[in-house]
Design a protein around this motif. Structure first.
Motif, PDB file in Angstrom:
ATOM      1  N   ASN A 392      15.484   7.724  33.851  1.00 49.57           N
ATOM      2  CA  ASN A 392      14.825   7.241  32.643  1.00 49.57           C
ATOM      3  C   ASN A 392      15.372   7.993  31.425  1.00 49.57           C
ATOM      4  OD1 ASN A 392      12.575   5.698  31.329  1.00 49.57           O
ATOM      5  ND2 ASN A 392      11.937   7.763  30.777  1.00 49.57           N
ATOM      6  N   VAL A 393      15.351   7.347  30.278  1.00 53.19           N
ATOM      7  CA  VAL A 393      15.792   8.005  29.049  1.00 53.19           C
ATOM      8  C   VAL A 393      14.596   8.201  28.120  1.00 53.19           C
ATOM      9  CG1 VAL A 393      18.217   7.357  29.036  1.00 53.19           C
ATOM     10  CG2 VAL A 393      16.532   5.727  28.209  1.00 53.19           C
ATOM     11  N   GLY A 394      14.491   9.391  27.543  1.00 58.22           N
ATOM     12  CA  GLY A 394      13.389   9.668  26.635  1.00 58.22           C
ATOM     13  C   GLY A 394      13.503   8.907  25.342  1.00 58.22           C
ATOM     14  N   SER A 395      14.715   8.556  24.972  1.00 57.51           N
ATOM     15  CA  SER A 395      14.947   7.687  23.818  1.00 57.51           C
ATOM     16  C   SER A 395      16.223   6.908  24.095  1.00 57.51           C
ATOM     17  CB  SER A 395      15.097   8.501  22.527  1.00 57.51           C
ATOM     18  OG  SER A 395      16.317   9.220  22.526  1.00 57.51           O
ATOM     19  N   GLY A 396      16.284   5.709  23.583  1.00 54.61           N
ATOM     20  CA  GLY A 396      17.461   4.880  23.843  1.00 54.61           C
ATOM     21  C   GLY A 396      17.091   3.640  24.622  1.00 54.61           C
ATOM     22  N   SER A 397      18.056   3.080  25.321  1.00 56.23           N
ATOM     23  CA  SER A 397      17.845   1.832  26.052  1.00 56.23           C
ATOM     24  C   SER A 397      18.160   2.015  27.530  1.00 56.23           C
ATOM     25  CB  SER A 397      18.726   0.721  25.474  1.00 56.23           C
ATOM     26  OG  SER A 397      18.703  -0.418  26.297  1.00 56.23           O
ATOM     27  N   ILE A 398      17.199   1.691  28.374  1.00 51.71           N
ATOM     28  CA  ILE A 398      17.417   1.790  29.812  1.00 51.71           C
ATOM     29  C   ILE A 398      18.499   0.811  30.265  1.00 51.71           C
ATOM     30  CG2 ILE A 398      15.612   0.122  30.395  1.00 51.71           C
ATOM     31  CD1 ILE A 398      16.656   3.293  32.351  1.00 51.71           C
ATOM     32  N   VAL A 399      18.725  -0.254  29.506  1.00 47.27           N
ATOM     33  CA  VAL A 399      19.729  -1.242  29.914  1.00 47.27           C
ATOM     34  C   VAL A 399      21.117  -0.603  29.976  1.00 47.27           C
ATOM     35  CG1 VAL A 399      20.767  -3.484  29.409  1.00 47.27           C
ATOM     36  CG2 VAL A 399      18.341  -3.119  28.973  1.00 47.27           C
ATOM     37  N   HIS A 400      21.392   0.323  29.072  1.00 48.21           N
ATOM     38  CA  HIS A 400      22.677   1.022  29.105  1.00 48.21           C
ATOM     39  C   HIS A 400      22.809   1.823  30.396  1.00 48.21           C
ATOM     40  CE1 HIS A 400      25.740   4.086  28.153  1.00 48.21           C
ATOM     41  NE2 HIS A 400      26.224   3.194  27.329  1.00 48.21           N
ATOM     42  N   MET A 401      21.721   2.471  30.802  1.00 52.74           N
ATOM     43  CA  MET A 401      21.738   3.227  32.053  1.00 52.74           C
ATOM     44  C   MET A 401      21.918   2.291  33.248  1.00 52.74           C
ATOM     45  SD  MET A 401      21.293   6.444  31.097  1.00 52.74           S
ATOM     46  CE  MET A 401      20.521   7.432  32.395  1.00 52.74           C
ATOM     47  N   LEU A 402      21.258   1.152  33.207  1.00 56.60           N
ATOM     48  CA  LEU A 402      21.366   0.187  34.309  1.00 56.60           C
ATOM     49  C   LEU A 402      22.794  -0.309  34.471  1.00 56.60           C
ATOM     50  CD1 LEU A 402      18.139  -1.965  33.748  1.00 56.60           C
ATOM     51  CD2 LEU A 402      18.468  -0.059  35.334  1.00 56.60           C
ATOM     52  N   GLU A 403      23.488  -0.535  33.377  1.00 55.32           N
ATOM     53  CA  GLU A 403      24.868  -1.006  33.478  1.00 55.32           C
ATOM     54  C   GLU A 403      25.769   0.056  34.115  1.00 55.32           C
ATOM     55  OE1 GLU A 403      26.715  -3.197  30.381  1.00 55.32           O
ATOM     56  OE2 GLU A 403      24.835  -4.034  29.637  1.00 55.32           O
ATOM     57  N   ALA A 407      27.825  -0.626  37.733  1.00 56.15           N
ATOM     58  CA  ALA A 407      29.248  -0.377  37.967  1.00 56.15           C
ATOM     59  C   ALA A 407      29.457   0.475  39.215  1.00 56.15           C
ATOM     60  CB  ALA A 407      29.860   0.305  36.741  1.00 56.15           C
ATOM     61  N   TYR A 408      28.574   1.444  39.438  1.00 58.80           N
ATOM     62  CA  TYR A 408      28.672   2.322  40.606  1.00 58.80           C
ATOM     63  C   TYR A 408      28.397   1.543  41.893  1.00 58.80           C
ATOM     64  CZ  TYR A 408      28.005   6.623  43.373  1.00 58.80           C
ATOM     65  OH  TYR A 408      28.103   7.627  44.303  1.00 58.80           O
ATOM     66  N   ILE A 409      27.353   0.707  41.875  1.00 61.98           N
ATOM     67  CA  ILE A 409      26.985  -0.042  43.082  1.00 61.98           C
ATOM     68  C   ILE A 409      28.048  -1.084  43.427  1.00 61.98           C
ATOM     69  CG2 ILE A 409      25.262  -1.604  44.086  1.00 61.98           C
ATOM     70  CD1 ILE A 409      23.143  -0.096  42.409  1.00 61.98           C
ATOM     71  N   VAL A 410      28.674  -1.670  42.421  1.00 62.15           N
ATOM     72  CA  VAL A 410      29.769  -2.614  42.686  1.00 62.15           C
ATOM     73  C   VAL A 410      30.907  -1.896  43.412  1.00 62.15           C
ATOM     74  CG1 VAL A 410      31.562  -4.039  41.608  1.00 62.15           C
ATOM     75  CG2 VAL A 410      29.190  -4.213  40.815  1.00 62.15           C
ATOM     76  N   GLN A 411      31.185  -0.646  43.030  1.00 61.34           N
ATOM     77  CA  GLN A 411      32.205   0.130  43.741  1.00 61.34           C
ATOM     78  C   GLN A 411      31.792   0.375  45.190  1.00 61.34           C
ATOM     79  OE1 GLN A 411      33.962   3.577  41.469  1.00 61.34           O
ATOM     80  NE2 GLN A 411      32.426   2.968  39.972  1.00 61.34           N
ATOM     81  N   ALA A 412      30.493   0.646  45.400  1.00 66.12           N
ATOM     82  CA  ALA A 412      29.999   0.849  46.763  1.00 66.12           C
ATOM     83  C   ALA A 412      30.168  -0.424  47.591  1.00 66.12           C
ATOM     84  CB  ALA A 412      28.533   1.268  46.726  1.00 66.12           C
ATOM     85  N   ALA A 413      29.908  -1.564  46.984  1.00 63.54           N
ATOM     86  CA  ALA A 413      30.066  -2.846  47.682  1.00 63.54           C
ATOM     87  C   ALA A 413      31.528  -3.061  48.068  1.00 63.54           C
ATOM     88  CB  ALA A 413      29.564  -3.986  46.799  1.00 63.54           C
ATOM     89  N   ARG A 414      32.431  -2.700  47.173  1.00 64.10           N
ATOM     90  CA  ARG A 414      33.865  -2.842  47.471  1.00 64.10           C
ATOM     91  C   ARG A 414      34.266  -1.931  48.630  1.00 64.10           C
ATOM     92  NH1 ARG A 414      35.154  -3.097  41.353  1.00 64.10           N
ATOM     93  NH2 ARG A 414      35.594  -5.308  41.003  1.00 64.10           N
ATOM     94  N   LEU A 415      33.703  -0.718  48.659  1.00 60.67           N
ATOM     95  CA  LEU A 415      34.021   0.224  49.727  1.00 60.67           C
ATOM     96  C   LEU A 415      33.527  -0.314  51.078  1.00 60.67           C
ATOM     97  CD1 LEU A 415      35.220   3.018  50.367  1.00 60.67           C
ATOM     98  CD2 LEU A 415      32.953   3.994  49.947  1.00 60.67           C
ATOM     99  N   LEU A 416      32.333  -0.853  51.092  1.00 63.02           N
ATOM    100  CA  LEU A 416      31.794  -1.425  52.322  1.00 63.02           C
ATOM    101  C   LEU A 416      32.593  -2.648  52.759  1.00 63.02           C
ATOM    102  CD1 LEU A 416      27.982  -1.068  51.571  1.00 63.02           C
ATOM    103  CD2 LEU A 416      29.224   0.075  53.409  1.00 63.02           C
ATOM    104  N   ALA A 417      33.005  -3.444  51.785  1.00 56.87           N
ATOM    105  CA  ALA A 417      33.783  -4.645  52.118  1.00 56.87           C
ATOM    106  C   ALA A 417      35.187  -4.301  52.597  1.00 56.87           C
ATOM    107  CB  ALA A 417      33.855  -5.568  50.904  1.00 56.87           C
ATOM    108  N   SER A 418      35.651  -3.097  52.293  1.00 53.28           N
ATOM    109  CA  SER A 418      37.009  -2.708  52.689  1.00 53.28           C
ATOM    110  C   SER A 418      37.113  -2.320  54.159  1.00 53.28           C
ATOM    111  CB  SER A 418      37.487  -1.536  51.827  1.00 53.28           C
ATOM    112  OG  SER A 418      36.812  -0.340  52.192  1.00 53.28           O
ATOM    113  N   GLY A 419      35.955  -2.256  54.845  1.00 49.29           N
ATOM    114  CA  GLY A 419      35.989  -1.905  56.256  1.00 49.29           C
ATOM    115  C   GLY A 419      35.043  -0.785  56.632  1.00 49.29           C
ATOM    116  N   VAL A 420      34.403  -0.158  55.644  1.00 39.23           N
ATOM    117  CA  VAL A 420      33.406   0.871  55.922  1.00 39.23           C
ATOM    118  C   VAL A 420      32.114   0.173  56.349  1.00 39.23           C
ATOM    119  CG1 VAL A 420      31.953   2.673  54.902  1.00 39.23           C
ATOM    120  CG2 VAL A 420      34.389   2.547  54.327  1.00 39.23           C
TER     121      VAL A 420
END
Length: 489
Positions: A392-403, A407-420
């Motif tokens: 959570n952010v004390g000030s700012g936009s959570i949407v920026h954090m979500l993006e 990006a991190y989870i998409v990398q995890a999906a690629r790693l799993l799809a690669s054979g992991v």
């Protein structure tokens, strides 16, 4: 090129779930199912329909970077417009057909032998996924206090996040329990129609003026014609939070500067309260920023209205026709509205999550919720959270954090799809991250500001906030390092 088919389950269809689904589809993944407990997407922006519900982060920043909306009607968008924006994004990117509505998750269990999650819905349906993501958020479960005698009340009694639109307030006595972010938005709207409105103040908040304004037609046309103008506006808002507000919440020297500025700003707003004694009762004793600073131009004005009062004494009992407080007073009421926030520490409730070797997530979190970068938990392979602990952010936009998380989870999906087949966060990685985060949080205003907030659990451990800037979080999540995980191919 993906080496193996990957089935992905996402629990929730708010900003987190929708944004993740969109980016996964862009990355070439097609077997994606969003499990939504309700009959409509939108998360908190579907559920919070109380009068005046609006975002306290500027619209141009509180939106996806990949889907700017040149037509925002005002600087701080209201609930119907934000919900419409989410539905438009889902339509534009073909997400609707991947949402399974009226599908509440009861439990999820991981089988290491197959590297898959079995998700059980409340209707008994079982679904299997190679990758499971919880996109439930921190503010989805209303906090309903156990007020003695509540069941005896004979009138409408509801939480602000479950607003009863069939209730007419005209000429009625209304009790509002709580004075936080939702109350400061709906109290000014309903107060004029009531015969009496009583706000039961749990603790005063720092409330600054709200710099809201309606965007004229020419500005919206300019945004459409020259998208760079809107991007510059978004950047300016982002830099305001990153360079001024966030450092002031985190750094000791910045805290002192913030305190002076916010106290002056909020006391200026408090001048609209005509009763000096009430002004004193509305002035917090804790340090500004300890709780999220609220914004409103009409809450204090509403408290000046005839028949509007603020009660500080604790509620001891709800009766058939009102509320009794510790000072012995009875406060007659025809309607009771709970503005008591959310169970922010229940990241997964009521879903039960069981990882490798029968490890239950509630047991793993018995000493407080923790996750590496708020995303991954040791012992729960192929599983990620969005808006998880300490994001959570004390000030700012959570949407920026979500993006950043997307990006991190998409990398995890690629790693799993690669054979992991199994990727499980190493325990030492989680322990090192959590220790560093708690050490940094220990000197922030959130931990030292002298208030009780939803950022802290019952042990006063900060399980909610990120101890740095949004930019630092973006850097930390930019690259998924496989060395942080135990991988099985």
């Amino acid at each position: 090129m993906h080496r193996r088919h990957l089935s992905i389950g996402i629990v929730g269809s708010g900003f987190s779930g929708l944004g993740l689904a969109i980016e996964l589809m862009k990355a070439g993944f097609r077997d994606i199912t969003l499990l939504e407990k309700a009959g409509r997407l939108g998360g908190v922006w579907r559920d919070n329909t109380y009068p005046g519900a609006a975002c306290d982060a500027p619209s141009h920043l509180y939106s996806y970077s990949f889907a700017p909306n040149p037509g925002w009607s005002r600087r701080f968008a209201e609930q119907p417009e934000i919900l419409a924006y989410l539905e438009d994004c889902a339509d534009a990117h073909g997400v609707h057909e991947r949402i399974r509505f009226d599908s509440e998750v009861e439990s999820a269990e991981f089988a290491e032998a197959t590297g898959t999650w079995t998700v059980r819905l409340t209707d008994g349906t079982r679904l299997g996924f190679d990758l499971l993501v919880s996109a439930c958020g921190q503010l989805s479960n209303p906090a309903v206090p156990g007020l003695p005698g509540a069941e005896s009340f004979t009138g409408p009694f509801f939480h602000s996040a479950r607003w009863d639109h069939g209730t007419d307030f005209t000429g009625r006595r209304v009790a509002v329990v709580g004075n936080g972010a939702s109350a400061v938005q709906f109290v000014p709207i309903i107060a004029p129609s009531t015969s009496r409105l009583t706000v039961f103040q749990l603790e005063p908040h720092w409330i600054s003026p709200k710099p809201d304004r309606v965007y004229p037609a020419w500005r919206k046309a300019l945004n459409r014609r020259f998208p760079a103008i809107q991007k510059l506006s978004r950047l300016g808002i982002f830099l305001w939070f990153e360079l001024l507000l966030n450092p002031a919440l985190i750094a000791p020297a910045g805290r002192r500067a913030l305190s002076v500025h916010i106290r002056a700003l909020c006391r200026y707003a408090l001048r609209t309260v005509t009763d000096p004694a009430l002004r004193r009762r509305l002035t917090p004793a804790y340090e500004p920023g300890c709780k999220r600073i609220l914004t409103s131009d009409d809450y204090y004005t509403a408290l000046n209205g005839p028949g509007v009062s603020v009660v500080d004494s604790a509620i001891t009992e709800v009766t058939a026709d009102g509320v009794r407080t510790a000072d012995g007073h009875n406060h007659p009421a025809d309607v009771i509205i709970l503005a008591t926030g959310f169970r922010s520490q229940d990241f997964m409730a009521p879903m039960r999550v069981t990882g490798a070797h029968g490890l239950d997530l509630n047991s793993a979190w018995k000493d407080g919720a923790r996750a590496f970068l708020g995303l991954a938990v040791s012992g729960f392979p192929n599983f990620f959270l969005m808006y998880g602990p300490n994001t959570n952010v004390g000030s700012g936009s959570i949407v920026h954090m979500l993006e950043s998380q997307i990006a991190y989870i998409v990398q995890a999906a690629r790693l799993l799809a690669s054979g992991v087949t199994v990727m499980d966060l190493r325990e030492d990685v989680l322990e090192g991250f959590d220790a560093a985060a708690q050490r940094r949080l220990s000197t922030t205003v959130w931990n030292q500001g002298g208030c009780d907030s939803w950022y802290l659990d019952e042990r006063r451990r900060n399980t909610s906030n990120w101890p740095g800037s949004m930019t630092a979080y973006r850097r930390a999540t930019r690259r998924l390092d496989p060395v942080h995980y135990r991988l099985v191919r």
